[in-house]
Design an enzyme around this catalytic site. Structure first.
Site, mmCIF file in Angstrom:
data_model
loop_
_atom_site.group_PDB
_atom_site.id
_atom_site.type_symbol
_atom_site.label_atom_id
_atom_site.label_comp_id
_atom_site.label_asym_id
_atom_site.label_seq_id
_atom_site.Cartn_x
_atom_site.Cartn_y
_atom_site.Cartn_z
ATOM 1 N N ASP A 138 1.197 -1.279 0.421
ATOM 2 C CA ASP A 138 -0.121 0.463 -0.139
ATOM 3 C C ASP A 138 0.950 1.044 0.256
ATOM 4 O O ASP A 138 2.069 1.268 0.127
ATOM 5 C CB ASP A 138 -0.679 0.512 1.126
ATOM 6 C CG ASP A 138 -1.823 1.596 1.654
ATOM 7 O OD1 ASP A 138 -2.735 1.408 0.204
ATOM 8 O OD2 ASP A 138 -2.410 2.027 2.527
ATOM 9 N N SER A 139 0.533 2.182 -0.559
ATOM 10 C CA SER A 139 1.553 3.867 -0.451
ATOM 11 C C SER A 139 1.615 3.967 0.925
ATOM 12 O O SER A 139 2.674 4.581 1.249
ATOM 13 C CB SER A 139 0.675 4.791 -0.502
ATOM 14 O OG SER A 139 -0.898 5.258 -0.353
ATOM 15 N N CYS A 177 -4.042 -1.177 -2.190
ATOM 16 C CA CYS A 177 -4.002 0.643 -2.086
ATOM 17 C C CYS A 177 -4.820 0.723 -3.425
ATOM 18 O O CYS A 177 -4.712 0.462 -4.777
ATOM 19 C CB CYS A 177 -2.755 1.148 -2.646
ATOM 20 S SG CYS A 177 -2.892 2.655 -3.127
ATOM 21 N N GLU A 211 -6.115 10.873 9.205
ATOM 22 C CA GLU A 211 -4.677 10.992 9.106
ATOM 23 C C GLU A 211 -3.922 11.686 10.512
ATOM 24 O O GLU A 211 -3.579 11.520 11.473
ATOM 25 C CB GLU A 211 -3.466 10.908 8.489
ATOM 26 C CG GLU A 211 -3.373 10.113 7.704
ATOM 27 C CD GLU A 211 -2.615 9.537 6.697
ATOM 28 O OE1 GLU A 211 -1.991 10.725 6.040
ATOM 29 O OE2 GLU A 211 -2.301 9.034 5.770
ATOM 30 N N CYS A 224 -10.938 3.360 -0.794
ATOM 31 C CA CYS A 224 -10.079 4.038 -0.190
ATOM 32 C C CYS A 224 -9.796 3.989 0.554
ATOM 33 O O CYS A 224 -10.584 3.126 1.617
ATOM 34 C CB CYS A 224 -9.686 5.887 -0.529
ATOM 35 S SG CYS A 224 -8.109 6.054 0.721
ATOM 36 N N HIS A 226 -8.438 4.486 3.474
ATOM 37 C CA HIS A 226 -9.039 5.202 5.331
ATOM 38 C C HIS A 226 -10.650 5.408 5.185
ATOM 39 O O HIS A 226 -10.783 5.690 6.012
ATOM 40 C CB HIS A 226 -8.180 6.661 4.681
ATOM 41 C CG HIS A 226 -6.716 6.385 4.899
ATOM 42 N ND1 HIS A 226 -5.818 6.228 3.761
ATOM 43 C CD2 HIS A 226 -5.703 7.205 5.184
ATOM 44 C CE1 HIS A 226 -4.181 5.896 4.150
ATOM 45 N NE2 HIS A 226 -4.536 6.714 5.236
#
Lengths: 277, 277
Positions: free
Chosen positions: A12-13, A75, A154, A186, A188
């Site tokens: 993943d990134s 990702c 984040e 995504c 997140h």
């Protein structure tokens, strides 16, 4: 050439892909796994397709050094733009998160109207729309980039008034489109499920690709006979503990806090590596 | 060995440093300039010191290939953590944005209480506090990271209710500290001057390092005799147009829009380069 002893590789990134790893570990607890988070170059979602493809190739090359038997591109942005290139260049089976999410969305929708939210690069690639239409050509889809969702997660502003206002602004246009299903495109975004559901209303089903991806990985392994024989006990009688290794390209401040937000457990032993030397 | 014919090199993690370049071009219109934006690896402000130093060295090496006579580190995060290493490793004069901002803050404050806002890595480095105290040891300083300001600027939410709410949350703790001066310790923040001033009140002076940095560059060039003789006309009688080159490591979507937000003019000819081949 099959290699049913190697670990499953996943990249993943950053560490958002830990949500995918978590589902894989639930479903396949005896598999060895290697996770790579490219934290030194994240985010991918605001970068060009060319750059994301370059990074994806480098990540895959790194994991292949460890003889992985299957690669998961956790990702969404990398899955959206680099999967065809990776599949052409590397011979191991590769599972992305987009196709899994698309299939789950098609299964869930009743009125055939599906919304997709994701990063700028994911939405502009139309990868979800193409994947959904390849499963069911008559589907209507509508995409919406939500660039601030990743920094909000984040920052840890999860159940938060400001995040709710941002969600209202991004999702407002989708509310008039009569969708009954929304893909969280995504890694997140599942952390913002509460806020997103509140804005969209209880009539809209939210699709989180992580679980569906783990199902697909299980199927691929079985189909290709890549499952290790289930041997919880070694010959000596000790329990065989599957290998779990975590590689990252950067260890920034506040890393520990973010890590546990995604994996649901405390920071494990991580290995900081340089992809480019 | 002086080289008064070379261009001025300037790098930033992205295109925020164009605000610094703009001030340099105003003050030194006849200088040749090379700008490098490391857009493929931005942001720097959430990454570790180790990684930011590595990137800063790579950026400097790239610019040195073009025989630059002076380097401006336009990124606050890179200035905060990598300046000592760069100055040790490279022999050309190097100007960062921190020292300039610190001097301007000391000049501006009347009560000796200075606030600093910046990225996570800039604030945790305490670089501004150290720089301010080295100018005037009795100053009181207080730092506050504002991680969402950069993504908000990049999203274009400049004069915006949500941005105002975010600013109120971040700046709230600073308002009780009786500061009369606030350093905008990130090249993106001057674009939020309106919102920040509104939250802090008109009694607080906002310090934008860009202009002060250009003053310092002018002084260094004069002191080291690195100014080119001012020759607006070539021997043939044509006007000598200074060279302005722009290098970036990635050209993402929405780049044009963001570019003009920072430089105040339309996207010029840019050159996409790979720092690592």
């Amino acid at each position: 050439m099959t290699n049913n002893k190697g670990p499953i590789g996943i990249f993943d990134s950053g560490i958002g892909g830990l949500t995918v790893l978590k589902e894989v570990l639930k479903m396949l607890p005896s598999e060895d796994t290697l996770y790579l988070g490219d934290t030194a170059r994240l985010p991918y979602g605001t970068k060009s397709e060319e750059t994301v493809i370059k990074y994806s190739i480098e990540n895959t090359r790194f994991l292949l050094k460890y003889n992985i038997k299957l690669l998961i591109v956790a990702c969404n942005t990398a899955s959206a733009v680099s999967l065809p290139v990776l599949r052409k260049q590397f011979s191991i089976p590769i599972v992305g998160v987009i196709e899994a999410g698309a299939r789950a969305a098609v299964r869930a929708t009743k009125n055939g109207k599906v919304g997709i939210i994701g990063t700028d690069t994911t939405i502009s690639s139309s990868a979800y729309t193409k994947a959904i239409k390849s499963v069911s050509p008559d589907m209507d889809t509508v995409g919406q980039p939500c660039p601030l969702f990743v920094p909000l997660v984040e920052e840890g502003w999860i159940d938060d008034d400001i995040t709710l206002s941002v969600a209202e602004r991004y999702l407002g246009p989708l509310k008039n489109k009569d969708i009954d299903t929304l893909v969280l495109g995504c890694t997140h975004y599942p952390l913002l499920k509460g806020v997103i559901q509140k804005v969209m209303g209880s009539g809209v089903t939210l699709i989180d690709s992580a679980e569906e991806t783990a199902v697909e990985v299980t199927e691929v392994l079985m189909r290709m006979n890549l499952n290790p024989p289930y041997t919880p006990f070694s010959k000596g009688g000790e329990v065989n503990v599957p290998v779990r290794r975590f590689f990252v390209t950067d260890v920034p401040r506040r890393f520990e806090e973010q890590w546990s937000r995604f994996l649901g457990e405390k920071l494990s032993k991580i290995e900081k590596i340089d992809l480019i030397l």
